[in-house]
Design a protein around this motif. Structure first.
Motif, PDB file in Angstrom:
ATOM      1  N   ASP A   9       0.833  -1.200   0.000  1.00 51.86           N
ATOM      2  CA  ASP A   9       0.000   0.000   0.000  1.00 51.86           C
ATOM      3  C   ASP A   9       0.872   1.256   0.000  1.00 51.86           C
ATOM      4  O   ASP A   9       0.566   2.240  -0.676  1.00 51.86           O
ATOM      5  CB  ASP A   9      -0.937   0.020   1.207  1.00 51.86           C
ATOM      6  N   ALA A  10       1.973   1.213   0.745  1.00 52.23           N
ATOM      7  CA  ALA A  10       2.883   2.366   0.795  1.00 52.23           C
ATOM      8  C   ALA A  10       3.525   2.615  -0.571  1.00 52.23           C
ATOM      9  O   ALA A  10       3.670   3.765  -0.991  1.00 52.23           O
ATOM     10  CB  ALA A  10       3.956   2.146   1.855  1.00 52.23           C
ATOM     11  N   THR A  11       3.880   1.545  -1.269  1.00 47.74           N
ATOM     12  CA  THR A  11       4.465   1.689  -2.612  1.00 47.74           C
ATOM     13  C   THR A  11       3.461   2.345  -3.548  1.00 47.74           C
ATOM     14  O   THR A  11       3.810   3.253  -4.315  1.00 47.74           O
ATOM     15  CB  THR A  11       4.901   0.325  -3.167  1.00 47.74           C
ATOM     16  N   VAL A  12       2.230   1.904  -3.489  1.00 43.14           N
ATOM     17  CA  VAL A  12       1.178   2.483  -4.345  1.00 43.14           C
ATOM     18  C   VAL A  12       0.987   3.960  -4.010  1.00 43.14           C
ATOM     19  O   VAL A  12       0.859   4.789  -4.912  1.00 43.14           O
ATOM     20  CB  VAL A  12      -0.144   1.697  -4.213  1.00 43.14           C
ATOM     21  N   ASP A  13       1.015   4.298  -2.733  1.00 47.92           N
ATOM     22  CA  ASP A  13       0.885   5.703  -2.335  1.00 47.92           C
ATOM     23  C   ASP A  13       2.027   6.548  -2.902  1.00 47.92           C
ATOM     24  O   ASP A  13       1.814   7.661  -3.382  1.00 47.92           O
ATOM     25  CB  ASP A  13       0.863   5.838  -0.811  1.00 47.92           C
ATOM     26  N   VAL A  14       3.252   6.025  -2.859  1.00 46.61           N
ATOM     27  CA  VAL A  14       4.408   6.750  -3.395  1.00 46.61           C
ATOM     28  C   VAL A  14       4.268   6.923  -4.901  1.00 46.61           C
ATOM     29  O   VAL A  14       4.480   8.020  -5.430  1.00 46.61           O
ATOM     30  CB  VAL A  14       5.734   6.038  -3.027  1.00 46.61           C
ATOM     31  N   VAL A  15       3.900   5.866  -5.600  1.00 44.77           N
ATOM     32  CA  VAL A  15       3.727   5.950  -7.054  1.00 44.77           C
ATOM     33  C   VAL A  15       2.633   6.954  -7.392  1.00 44.77           C
ATOM     34  O   VAL A  15       2.779   7.774  -8.304  1.00 44.77           O
ATOM     35  CB  VAL A  15       3.427   4.558  -7.660  1.00 44.77           C
ATOM     36  N   GLU A  16       1.558   6.939  -6.629  1.00 47.83           N
ATOM     37  CA  GLU A  16       0.468   7.889  -6.861  1.00 47.83           C
ATOM     38  C   GLU A  16       0.952   9.325  -6.670  1.00 47.83           C
ATOM     39  O   GLU A  16       0.612  10.216  -7.452  1.00 47.83           O
ATOM     40  CB  GLU A  16      -0.692   7.579  -5.923  1.00 47.83           C
ATOM     41  N   VAL A  86      -1.636   1.896  -9.917  1.00 44.91           N
ATOM     42  CA  VAL A  86      -2.476   2.652  -8.985  1.00 44.91           C
ATOM     43  C   VAL A  86      -3.947   2.340  -9.249  1.00 44.91           C
ATOM     44  O   VAL A  86      -4.714   2.113  -8.308  1.00 44.91           O
ATOM     45  CB  VAL A  86      -2.186   4.169  -9.079  1.00 44.91           C
ATOM     46  N   ALA A  87      -4.341   2.300 -10.508  1.00 52.96           N
ATOM     47  CA  ALA A  87      -5.741   2.016 -10.834  1.00 52.96           C
ATOM     48  C   ALA A  87      -6.143   0.625 -10.363  1.00 52.96           C
ATOM     49  O   ALA A  87      -7.229   0.453  -9.791  1.00 52.96           O
ATOM     50  CB  ALA A  87      -5.965   2.144 -12.340  1.00 52.96           C
ATOM     51  N   GLU A  88      -5.276  -0.365 -10.569  1.00 53.03           N
ATOM     52  CA  GLU A  88      -5.569  -1.734 -10.129  1.00 53.03           C
ATOM     53  C   GLU A  88      -5.777  -1.793  -8.631  1.00 53.03           C
ATOM     54  O   GLU A  88      -6.732  -2.394  -8.141  1.00 53.03           O
ATOM     55  CB  GLU A  88      -4.419  -2.675 -10.491  1.00 53.03           C
ATOM     56  N   ARG A  89      -4.867  -1.179  -7.891  1.00 55.53           N
ATOM     57  CA  ARG A  89      -4.932  -1.248  -6.431  1.00 55.53           C
ATOM     58  C   ARG A  89      -6.107  -0.454  -5.877  1.00 55.53           C
ATOM     59  O   ARG A  89      -6.739  -0.875  -4.926  1.00 55.53           O
ATOM     60  CB  ARG A  89      -3.623  -0.762  -5.818  1.00 55.53           C
ATOM     61  N   ALA A  92      -9.272  -2.425  -6.674  1.00 58.18           N
ATOM     62  CA  ALA A  92      -9.348  -3.623  -5.837  1.00 58.18           C
ATOM     63  C   ALA A  92      -9.723  -3.285  -4.399  1.00 58.18           C
ATOM     64  O   ALA A  92     -10.416  -4.049  -3.731  1.00 58.18           O
ATOM     65  CB  ALA A  92      -8.018  -4.366  -5.867  1.00 58.18           C
ATOM     66  N   SER A  93      -9.296  -2.121  -3.932  1.00 62.78           N
ATOM     67  CA  SER A  93      -9.584  -1.739  -2.552  1.00 62.78           C
ATOM     68  C   SER A  93     -10.922  -1.015  -2.407  1.00 62.78           C
ATOM     69  O   SER A  93     -11.345  -0.711  -1.302  1.00 62.78           O
ATOM     70  CB  SER A  93      -8.463  -0.848  -2.003  1.00 62.78           C
ATOM     71  N   GLY A  94     -11.556  -0.707  -3.546  1.00 68.92           N
ATOM     72  CA  GLY A  94     -12.838  -0.019  -3.504  1.00 68.92           C
ATOM     73  C   GLY A  94     -12.720   1.482  -3.350  1.00 68.92           C
ATOM     74  O   GLY A  94     -13.715   2.171  -3.210  1.00 68.92           O
TER      75      GLY A  94
END
Length: 109
Positions: A9-16, A86-89, A92-94
């Motif tokens: 989740d942290a990686t996705v936040d950084v990429v976002e 980012v879109a996938e995650r 997936a998380s809603g």
């Protein structure tokens, strides 16, 4: 899809954050914007840089107060993959997918 790094989740936040289009993103600024400690954000940035997703450079203005900052940005070759991650995650998380995922926007210079 598989990625050359562990996706948390942290990686996705950084990429976002890197997709935000801000040209002056450095570790502490990213950490504050995503609400995570810089001690977890900087290692993620280093891993993303090691696999070629992120480029970095030192601040050029030597007259700035305090230590020089290292600015990070997504490599142009990986913008599509970053948006997809980012879109996938988020899907997936809603969570709602933010406007930064619209085509044509991104963190490349």
């Amino acid at each position: 899809m598989s990625y050359p790094f562990r996706v948390t989740d942290a990686t996705v936040d950084v990429v976002e954050a890197l997709l935000s289009g801000d040209d002056e993103l450095y570790g502490l600024k990213i950490a504050k914007s995503i609400g995570r400690p810089s001690g977890s954000v900087v290692p993620i940035l280093m891993r993303l840089e090691a696999c070629g997703w992120v480029l970095s450079e030192w601040e050029r203005d030597e007259s700035a107060r305090g230590p020089r900052r290292r600015f990070y940005r997504l490599h142009a070759d990986h913008l599509g993959e970053a948006r997809r991650l980012v879109a996938e995650r988020k899907t997936a998380s809603g969570k709602a997918i933010p406007g930064i995922l619209r085509p044509g926007l991104g963190g490349a210079r």
